[in-house]
Design a protein around this motif. Structure first.
Motif, PDB file in Angstrom:
ATOM      1  N   SER A  88       0.825  -1.209   0.000  1.00  0.00           N
ATOM      2  CA  SER A  88       0.000   0.000   0.000  1.00  0.00           C
ATOM      3  C   SER A  88       0.856   1.255   0.000  1.00  0.00           C
ATOM      4  CB  SER A  88      -0.931  -0.004   1.214  1.00  0.00           C
ATOM      5  OG  SER A  88      -0.182   0.017   2.421  1.00  0.00           O
ATOM      6  N   THR A  94      -4.340  -0.851 -10.044  1.00  0.00           N
ATOM      7  CA  THR A  94      -4.799  -1.853 -10.994  1.00  0.00           C
ATOM      8  C   THR A  94      -6.253  -1.578 -11.337  1.00  0.00           C
ATOM      9  OG1 THR A  94      -3.306  -3.577 -10.163  1.00  0.00           O
ATOM     10  CG2 THR A  94      -5.271  -4.317 -11.328  1.00  0.00           C
ATOM     11  N   ALA A 129      -3.426  -1.844  -5.633  1.00  0.00           N
ATOM     12  CA  ALA A 129      -3.162  -3.283  -5.569  1.00  0.00           C
ATOM     13  C   ALA A 129      -2.047  -3.644  -6.531  1.00  0.00           C
ATOM     14  CB  ALA A 129      -4.422  -4.082  -5.912  1.00  0.00           C
ATOM     15  N   ASP A 130      -1.233  -4.591  -6.111  1.00  0.00           N
ATOM     16  CA  ASP A 130      -0.264  -5.199  -7.004  1.00  0.00           C
ATOM     17  C   ASP A 130      -1.000  -6.230  -7.846  1.00  0.00           C
ATOM     18  OD1 ASP A 130       2.548  -6.050  -7.839  1.00  0.00           O
ATOM     19  OD2 ASP A 130       1.754  -7.907  -6.978  1.00  0.00           O
ATOM     20  N   ARG A 131      -0.889  -6.099  -9.159  1.00  0.00           N
ATOM     21  CA  ARG A 131      -1.691  -6.932 -10.067  1.00  0.00           C
ATOM     22  C   ARG A 131      -1.431  -8.425  -9.850  1.00  0.00           C
ATOM     23  NH1 ARG A 131      -4.252  -5.566 -14.950  1.00  0.00           N
ATOM     24  NH2 ARG A 131      -4.671  -7.329 -16.321  1.00  0.00           N
ATOM     25  N   SER A 133      -0.264  -9.953  -7.175  1.00  0.00           N
ATOM     26  CA  SER A 133      -0.746 -10.391  -5.868  1.00  0.00           C
ATOM     27  C   SER A 133      -2.269 -10.523  -5.865  1.00  0.00           C
ATOM     28  CB  SER A 133      -0.305  -9.401  -4.786  1.00  0.00           C
ATOM     29  OG  SER A 133       1.107  -9.356  -4.695  1.00  0.00           O
ATOM     30  N   LEU A 134      -2.958  -9.558  -6.467  1.00  0.00           N
ATOM     31  CA  LEU A 134      -4.420  -9.615  -6.544  1.00  0.00           C
ATOM     32  C   LEU A 134      -4.860 -10.835  -7.352  1.00  0.00           C
ATOM     33  CD1 LEU A 134      -7.238  -8.527  -6.157  1.00  0.00           C
ATOM     34  CD2 LEU A 134      -6.815  -6.854  -7.969  1.00  0.00           C
ATOM     35  N   VAL A 210      -3.386  -9.430   1.009  1.00  0.00           N
ATOM     36  CA  VAL A 210      -4.425  -8.405   1.081  1.00  0.00           C
ATOM     37  C   VAL A 210      -4.051  -7.326   2.093  1.00  0.00           C
ATOM     38  CG1 VAL A 210      -6.805  -7.964   1.795  1.00  0.00           C
ATOM     39  CG2 VAL A 210      -6.298  -9.885   0.278  1.00  0.00           C
ATOM     40  N   MET A 213      -1.534  -4.932   0.916  1.00  0.00           N
ATOM     41  CA  MET A 213      -2.057  -3.957  -0.037  1.00  0.00           C
ATOM     42  C   MET A 213      -3.006  -2.954   0.624  1.00  0.00           C
ATOM     43  SD  MET A 213      -2.580  -6.231  -3.549  1.00  0.00           S
ATOM     44  CE  MET A 213      -3.477  -7.597  -2.809  1.00  0.00           C
ATOM     45  N   LEU A 233      -9.959  -3.579  -0.902  1.00  0.00           N
ATOM     46  CA  LEU A 233      -8.756  -2.884  -1.362  1.00  0.00           C
ATOM     47  C   LEU A 233      -9.077  -1.391  -1.447  1.00  0.00           C
ATOM     48  CD1 LEU A 233      -7.663  -5.298  -4.230  1.00  0.00           C
ATOM     49  CD2 LEU A 233      -6.546  -5.049  -2.015  1.00  0.00           C
TER      50      LEU A 233
END
Length: 237
Positions: A88, A94, A129-131, A133-134, A210, A213, A233
């Motif tokens: 974060s 994203t 968000a990290d793409r 990781s999501l 989660v 993020m 998120l």
């Protein structure tokens, strides 16, 4: 849905080398299954009906998909162990609709024979968000949902705006999770059921990703029963 208490699990407190041996064992089991199906096709191809051949290939594909998720879980566990990144704070963004459209083809085989029902609220745009990781969180939640849904029962993915957050839910039509167990399933080495693939790290890693993020994740009940996994998120400013 039974939750097995793994507080006295011999896997707890494993060293890195021991954890790698566990991974090797789990991968070996999946490879053995895929290899067995391959030998069956090779040795009995002309004696198998077309629908039986397709069934065997589908079973092989499911095992390969499980293998991919298992390897991804261990890779993310390693990442979380060796880094202290707060995603974060990095503020990657994203487009959630774009991600789900791109991910749909990957989620369909993971959902197996369960139709995916994806609904994204129009007001939802970009999230912090990290793409990768999501994507990993969603893949884990869909795989879990397939384990506890009756054959051909749909799995719903709903995305809604909730103030300064976006709420993302994955809902199945299984027996659900008892209220007193819903917090514990996100702990390390707690399994949703005995047997199966994995050592109880999937939901633990989902929670860690989660929270990294800037969101949170919890288990609840779907509107028609079954389990609903929901995480939030932050909306990108």
């Amino acid at each position: 849905m039974a939750v097995r208490d793994a507080s006295d699990d011999p896997l707890a407190g494993l060293t890195a080398d021991e954890l790698l041996r566990v991974l090797g064992h789990e991968i070996g089991n999946l490879v053995t299954i895929v290899s067995g199906y391959g030998q069956m096709l090779r040795d009995h191809w002309e004696f198998l009906a077309d629908d039986r051949r397709l069934d065997i290939v589908a079973r092989m594909n499911r095992q390969v998909d499980q293998l991919r998720v298992l390897i991804d879980n261990f890779q993310h566990l390693r990442w979380l162990t060796v880094t202290n990144h707060d995603l974060s704070a990095l503020a990657p963004t994203t487009d959630i609709s774009d991600l789900l459209n791109a991910l749909a083809d990957d989620l369909v085989p993971l959902a197996d024979d369960h139709p995916l029902e994806i609904e994204v609220e129009d007001a939802v745009l970009r999230v912090v968000a990290d793409r990768a990781s999501l994507q990993h969180v969603l893949m884990n939640l869909v795989v879990n949902a397939t384990k506890f849904s009756p054959p051909e029962a749909p799995i719903a993915i709903d995305v809604r705006r909730d103030g300064d957050d976006v709420s993302i839910s994955v809902t199945d039509h299984g027996v659900g999770i008892p209220p007193d167990k819903r917090d514990r399933i996100f702990e390390k080495f707690v399994r949703l059921q005995d047997g199966g693939v994995g050592v109880g790290l999937g939901l633990f890693i989902c929670r860690a990703l989660v929270e990294a993020m800037g969101g949170r994740i919890w288990a609840g009940e779907g509107p028609d029963g079954g389990a609903r996994m929901t995480f939030t998120l932050p909306v990108a400013k």
